[in-house]
Motif scaffolding. Sequence first.
Motif, PDB file in Angstrom:
ATOM      1  N   ALA A  23       0.843  -1.205   0.000  1.00 34.58           N
ATOM      2  CA  ALA A  23       0.000   0.000   0.000  1.00 34.58           C
ATOM      3  C   ALA A  23       0.871   1.244   0.000  1.00 34.58           C
ATOM      4  N   GLY A  24       1.970   1.194   0.754  1.00 30.70           N
ATOM      5  CA  GLY A  24       2.879   2.329   0.808  1.00 30.70           C
ATOM      6  C   GLY A  24       3.533   2.629  -0.525  1.00 30.70           C
ATOM      7  N   GLN A  25       3.795   1.589  -1.297  1.00 33.20           N
ATOM      8  CA  GLN A  25       4.386   1.796  -2.620  1.00 33.20           C
ATOM      9  C   GLN A  25       3.417   2.493  -3.561  1.00 33.20           C
ATOM     10  N   VAL A  26       2.127   2.222  -3.412  1.00 34.09           N
ATOM     11  CA  VAL A  26       1.123   2.938  -4.206  1.00 34.09           C
ATOM     12  C   VAL A  26       1.165   4.426  -3.865  1.00 34.09           C
ATOM     13  N   VAL A  27       1.207   4.737  -2.577  1.00 34.30           N
ATOM     14  CA  VAL A  27       1.280   6.137  -2.143  1.00 34.30           C
ATOM     15  C   VAL A  27       2.564   6.789  -2.654  1.00 34.30           C
ATOM     16  N   ALA A  28       3.667   6.051  -2.584  1.00 31.83           N
ATOM     17  CA  ALA A  28       4.947   6.589  -3.048  1.00 31.83           C
ATOM     18  C   ALA A  28       4.884   6.942  -4.532  1.00 31.83           C
ATOM     19  N   ARG A  29       4.295   6.064  -5.334  1.00 35.50           N
ATOM     20  CA  ARG A  29       4.186   6.346  -6.767  1.00 35.50           C
ATOM     21  C   ARG A  29       3.292   7.558  -7.021  1.00 35.50           C
ATOM     22  N   ALA A  30       2.214   7.663  -6.245  1.00 36.33           N
ATOM     23  CA  ALA A  30       1.326   8.815  -6.404  1.00 36.33           C
ATOM     24  C   ALA A  30       2.056  10.111  -6.084  1.00 36.33           C
ATOM     25  N   LEU A  31       2.841  10.127  -5.005  1.00 33.65           N
ATOM     26  CA  LEU A  31       3.558  11.345  -4.633  1.00 33.65           C
ATOM     27  C   LEU A  31       4.656  11.688  -5.636  1.00 33.65           C
ATOM     28  N   ARG A  56      -6.013   4.360  -8.168  1.00 39.29           N
ATOM     29  CA  ARG A  56      -6.999   3.396  -8.670  1.00 39.29           C
ATOM     30  C   ARG A  56      -6.402   2.487  -9.742  1.00 39.29           C
ATOM     31  N   ASP A  57      -5.477   2.997 -10.542  1.00 40.08           N
ATOM     32  CA  ASP A  57      -4.810   2.158 -11.536  1.00 40.08           C
ATOM     33  C   ASP A  57      -4.015   1.034 -10.886  1.00 40.08           C
ATOM     34  N   ALA A  58      -3.605   1.248  -9.641  1.00 38.36           N
ATOM     35  CA  ALA A  58      -2.854   0.225  -8.907  1.00 38.36           C
ATOM     36  C   ALA A  58      -3.773  -0.772  -8.207  1.00 38.36           C
ATOM     37  N   GLY A  59      -5.092  -0.610  -8.392  1.00 39.13           N
ATOM     38  CA  GLY A  59      -6.045  -1.498  -7.737  1.00 39.13           C
ATOM     39  C   GLY A  59      -6.321  -1.124  -6.299  1.00 39.13           C
ATOM     40  N   ALA A  60      -5.941   0.094  -5.914  1.00 34.62           N
ATOM     41  CA  ALA A  60      -6.138   0.575  -4.558  1.00 34.62           C
ATOM     42  C   ALA A  60      -7.264   1.609  -4.528  1.00 34.62           C
ATOM     43  N   VAL A  61      -7.584   2.059  -3.333  1.00 32.81           N
ATOM     44  CA  VAL A  61      -8.635   3.050  -3.121  1.00 32.81           C
ATOM     45  C   VAL A  61      -8.043   4.224  -2.346  1.00 32.81           C
ATOM     46  N   PRO A  62      -8.371   5.467  -2.718  1.00 31.42           N
ATOM     47  CA  PRO A  62      -7.880   6.607  -1.936  1.00 31.42           C
ATOM     48  C   PRO A  62      -8.411   6.566  -0.502  1.00 31.42           C
ATOM     49  N   SER A  63      -7.513   6.653   0.474  1.00 32.39           N
ATOM     50  CA  SER A  63      -7.930   6.610   1.877  1.00 32.39           C
ATOM     51  C   SER A  63      -8.772   7.816   2.264  1.00 32.39           C
ATOM     52  N   PHE A  64      -8.438   8.968   1.685  1.00 30.25           N
ATOM     53  CA  PHE A  64      -9.018  10.223   2.167  1.00 30.25           C
ATOM     54  C   PHE A  64     -10.417  10.476   1.615  1.00 30.25           C
ATOM     55  N   GLY A 250      14.849  -2.709  13.518  1.00 26.72           N
ATOM     56  CA  GLY A 250      14.761  -1.255  13.495  1.00 26.72           C
ATOM     57  C   GLY A 250      13.600  -0.764  12.642  1.00 26.72           C
ATOM     58  N   PRO A 251      13.578   0.539  12.331  1.00 28.01           N
ATOM     59  CA  PRO A 251      12.468   1.123  11.588  1.00 28.01           C
ATOM     60  C   PRO A 251      12.524   0.771  10.095  1.00 28.01           C
ATOM     61  N   MET A 252      11.351   0.445   9.530  1.00 29.14           N
ATOM     62  CA  MET A 252      11.227   0.224   8.094  1.00 29.14           C
ATOM     63  C   MET A 252      10.196   1.212   7.545  1.00 29.14           C
ATOM     64  N   VAL A 253      10.632   2.065   6.606  1.00 32.64           N
ATOM     65  CA  VAL A 253       9.759   3.096   6.047  1.00 32.64           C
ATOM     66  C   VAL A 253       8.904   2.467   4.950  1.00 32.64           C
ATOM     67  N   LEU A 254       7.620   2.308   5.229  1.00 36.30           N
ATOM     68  CA  LEU A 254       6.733   1.574   4.323  1.00 36.30           C
ATOM     69  C   LEU A 254       6.277   2.410   3.137  1.00 36.30           C
ATOM     70  N   THR A 255       6.330   3.738   3.256  1.00 35.34           N
ATOM     71  CA  THR A 255       5.960   4.626   2.151  1.00 35.34           C
ATOM     72  C   THR A 255       7.192   5.202   1.460  1.00 35.34           C
ATOM     73  N   ALA A 256       8.334   4.549   1.634  1.00 38.68           N
ATOM     74  CA  ALA A 256       9.585   5.045   1.057  1.00 38.68           C
ATOM     75  C   ALA A 256       9.486   5.170  -0.456  1.00 38.68           C
ATOM     76  N   ARG A 257       9.995   6.296  -0.963  1.00 40.68           N
ATOM     77  CA  ARG A 257      10.114   6.524  -2.396  1.00 40.68           C
ATOM     78  C   ARG A 257      11.553   6.252  -2.826  1.00 40.68           C
ATOM     79  N   GLU A 258      11.744   6.050  -4.120  1.00 41.45           N
ATOM     80  CA  GLU A 258      13.089   5.771  -4.634  1.00 41.45           C
ATOM     81  C   GLU A 258      14.071   6.852  -4.194  1.00 41.45           C
ATOM     82  N   SER A 259      13.614   8.094  -4.143  1.00 38.89           N
ATOM     83  CA  SER A 259      14.480   9.204  -3.747  1.00 38.89           C
ATOM     84  C   SER A 259      14.895   9.133  -2.284  1.00 38.89           C
ATOM     85  N   ASN A 260      14.247   8.273  -1.496  1.00 37.01           N
ATOM     86  CA  ASN A 260      14.600   8.113  -0.083  1.00 37.01           C
ATOM     87  C   ASN A 260      15.661   7.042   0.140  1.00 37.01           C
TER      88      ASN A 260
END
Length: 274
Positions: A23-31, A56-64, A250-260
């Motif tokens: 799910a985080g990867q979908v958000v990352a691509r959107a951002l 929606r193209d990723a088969g997900a639904v906007p949370s907001f 340790g911490p794993m960033v689930l919404t990490a983008r490639e730039s991170n």
Amino acid sequence: MSPRGGSGVQIKTPEQIAKMRAAGQVVARALDTLRAAVRPGVSTLELDSVAEKVIRDAGAVPSFKGYHGFPGSICASVNEEVVHGIPTAERVLADGDIISVDCGAILDGWHGDSAVTIAVGEARPEDLAMMEVCEESMWLGIAQMRPGKRLGDIGFAIGGHISANGGYGNVREYGGHGIGTEMHMDPHVLNYGKKGRGQKLVEGMCLAIEPMTTLGSHDVVELDDGWTVVTRDGGRAAHFEHTVAITADGPMVLTARESNRDKISQMGLVQPTW
């Protein structure tokens, strides 16, 4: 998105964390797509449409969208707007603006939530400096997310960095939150605090870490639309957010983008799947 309520601390299995990363990867691509789309002359409603299509193209639904009646797929908060800005056709970006874009997606029943602040066209140096401090405070808060640490350690790291680097306002009325099968869950995560205080952090907790800084006073007010939060003195604001899992390593960033990727390596955080 900053919370309006919670419903208990939820501990995730590694398999569930992997679903949250998806799910985080979908958000990352959107951002990433939104960052490329931000430019003078674009309306915040156009940006909303871009984000919804990616999700929606990723088969997900906007949370907001529809959350407590919120009309957008993103929160688009411009200049003095701190969080929860409603996307509209009338709000058109101009050169020198900054826009905080908050985005969430649900995939296979699991949520991802992340935000970035983006400069529009030619940026003002004072805005870039504040944005840098806000984003770095987020990373320092994330670095505290290890089993045995406390919630206060996260807030102390965030608030300490903000106060020590430019004296920017640190918005106190809103903060981070637990996340999982719901967007907003317990615990509430303050962006200030005391070391060693508060709830103990344990493996399997997932938290959205989201500091908000201002160029003036930290005081904010909600507009009559019931959503948009602005600085009381009209000063500009920045907002950064990542969804993060606490793992044994340790911490794993689930919404990490490639730039991170480099930042995650530099800070010694757990590398998520890419």
